[in-house]
Design an enzyme around this catalytic site. Structure first.
Site, short mmCIF file in Angstrom:
data_model
loop_
_atom_site.label_atom_id
_atom_site.label_comp_id
_atom_site.label_asym_id
_atom_site.label_seq_id
_atom_site.Cartn_x
_atom_site.Cartn_y
_atom_site.Cartn_z
N GLU A 1 5.69 -4.57 8.05
CA GLU A 1 4.88 -3.52 8.70
C GLU A 1 5.36 -3.10 10.08
O GLU A 1 5.19 -1.94 10.48
CB GLU A 1 3.42 -3.98 8.77
N GLY B 1 0.73 -5.20 0.96
CA GLY B 1 -0.46 -5.34 0.13
C GLY B 1 -0.25 -6.17 -1.11
O GLY B 1 -1.20 -6.70 -1.68
N GLY C 1 0.82 -1.20 0.00
CA GLY C 1 0.00 0.00 0.00
C GLY C 1 0.86 1.25 0.00
O GLY C 1 2.00 1.24 0.47
N ASP D 1 -1.30 -6.67 7.85
CA ASP D 1 -2.74 -6.65 7.63
C ASP D 1 -3.09 -7.53 6.43
O ASP D 1 -2.60 -8.62 6.32
CB ASP D 1 -3.26 -5.22 7.49
#
Length: 330
Positions: free
Chosen positions: A143, A120, A71, A151
């Site tokens: 992350e 992502g 992301g 995530d």
């Protein structure tokens, strides 16, 4: 060929050829860092194709360096600083909806992971049925170094990797090559980089042949080096199989080798708050469905992106790139 390719400036390029849908990520200068419009475009394309008589969908990239770097965390941080955290929430909600769609898609989704694939990018690939890697592949969930947490449903797929590999990868952000990706199960097939572009055409030319067989044939008996992660697997399981973060640190100190020292140094360098969140998330994820994990991700994302550690982590790694974050206590 039925060409539905958008203008050259589009963030994704799409077409359908002999029953095979193709989606190419097209932000090469940004290493295909995902934006809200980009993930929405992929999701809309897959939704449109659900009623079509496709035999497979292939996800790939126009970048020579990356499948997807994750992301666009710099944009998410900027949204928060500008007082528009809601814009970032929309990104995560759209991204997680896409992750679930890929996992539940009615025909095989084949991701061609040639180059960098982080965060992502794993959400676009690992939830599909087939994940093809090459000698250029680099996978990671980095992350915790950004003050965030793994995530995109990582709370579901990381705890389901063999032994304690998922906890190790989630907490440390360790980078995997093709051999490691195949060893962990994050990848399903290896195809040399100079042949990976042949996958869509091979699938289209062999609609009645199992996708697994087509991919193995393209691999052409390539020998992948032994996984370096496999060599330290006993140590990984012993340390990261501990039920607490304190226990993990204690086991790493007892192991007292080069690998253990490196893992301990990584834990000391990343966000303490992110470690706490990640450990709890992966522990709970063992008993959750993918959709439950994605719902938990969205709740956590809303609160995490406004925390000092996220703003500081993205600043240190992606904005100023000084790699000297000042973390808050856990």
């Amino acid at each position: 060929m039925t060409d539905t390719t958008a203008p050259a400036a589009s963030e994704i390029l799409t077409d359908v050829h002999q029953g095979v849908g193709r989606i190419r990520l097209n932000r090469p200068k940004a290493l295909n860092a995902l934006t809200t419009s980009m993930v929405a475009a992929v999701d809309d394309t897959l939704a449109t194709w659900e009623g079509s008589p496709l035999t497979a969908v292939v996800l790939s990239s126009t970048s020579a360096k990356a499948f997807c770097a994750g992301g666009d965390m710099r944009a998410i941080r900027q949204n928060v600083l500008a007082g528009d955290a809601e814009a970032s929430e929309r990104f995560f909600a759209t991204e997680y909806r896409l992750n679930a769609r890929i996992a539940e898609y009615p025909v095989p989704v084949v991701a061609l992971v040639d180059g960098i694939c982080m965060g992502g990018g794993l959400g676009l690939s690992v939830h599909g049925r087939y994940r093809v890697v090459t000698e250029n592949t680099v996978l990671a969930m980095p992350e915790t170094a950004l003050g965030f947490f793994p995530d995109i449903g990582a709370g579901y797929f990381l705890p389901r990797l063999p032994g304690a590999l998922g906890m190790y990868l989630g907490l440390t952000g360790h980078r995997l090559d093709a051999a490691d990706a195949l060893y962990t199960g994050l990848a399903t097939h290896f195809v040399p980089a100079d042949r990976v572009h042949l996958v869509p055409e091979a699938l289209a030319a062999n609609p009645h042949t199992p996708v697994d067989t087509v991919l193995k044939d393209l691999g052409d008996g390539s020998v992948v080096p032994r996984s370096r992660l496999a060599a330290v697997r006993p140590e990984v399981d012993r340390a990261f199989g501990s039920p607490t973060l304190a226990g993990i640190r204690a086991e790493l100190r007892r192991l007292d080798g080069a690998w253990a020292a490196g893992a301990l140094a990584t834990l000391d360098a990343v966000s303490p708050r992110s470690l706490e969140i990640t450990h709890a998330l992966l522990t709970a994820g063992r008993d959750r469905t993918l959709r439950d994990c994605l719902a938990a991700d969205l709740r956590l994302a809303r609160t995490t992106i406004v925390q000092p550690d996220f703003l500081e982590g993205v600043r240190a790694v992606l904005v100023d790139k000084d790699h000297t974050p000042v973390w808050q206590p856990a």
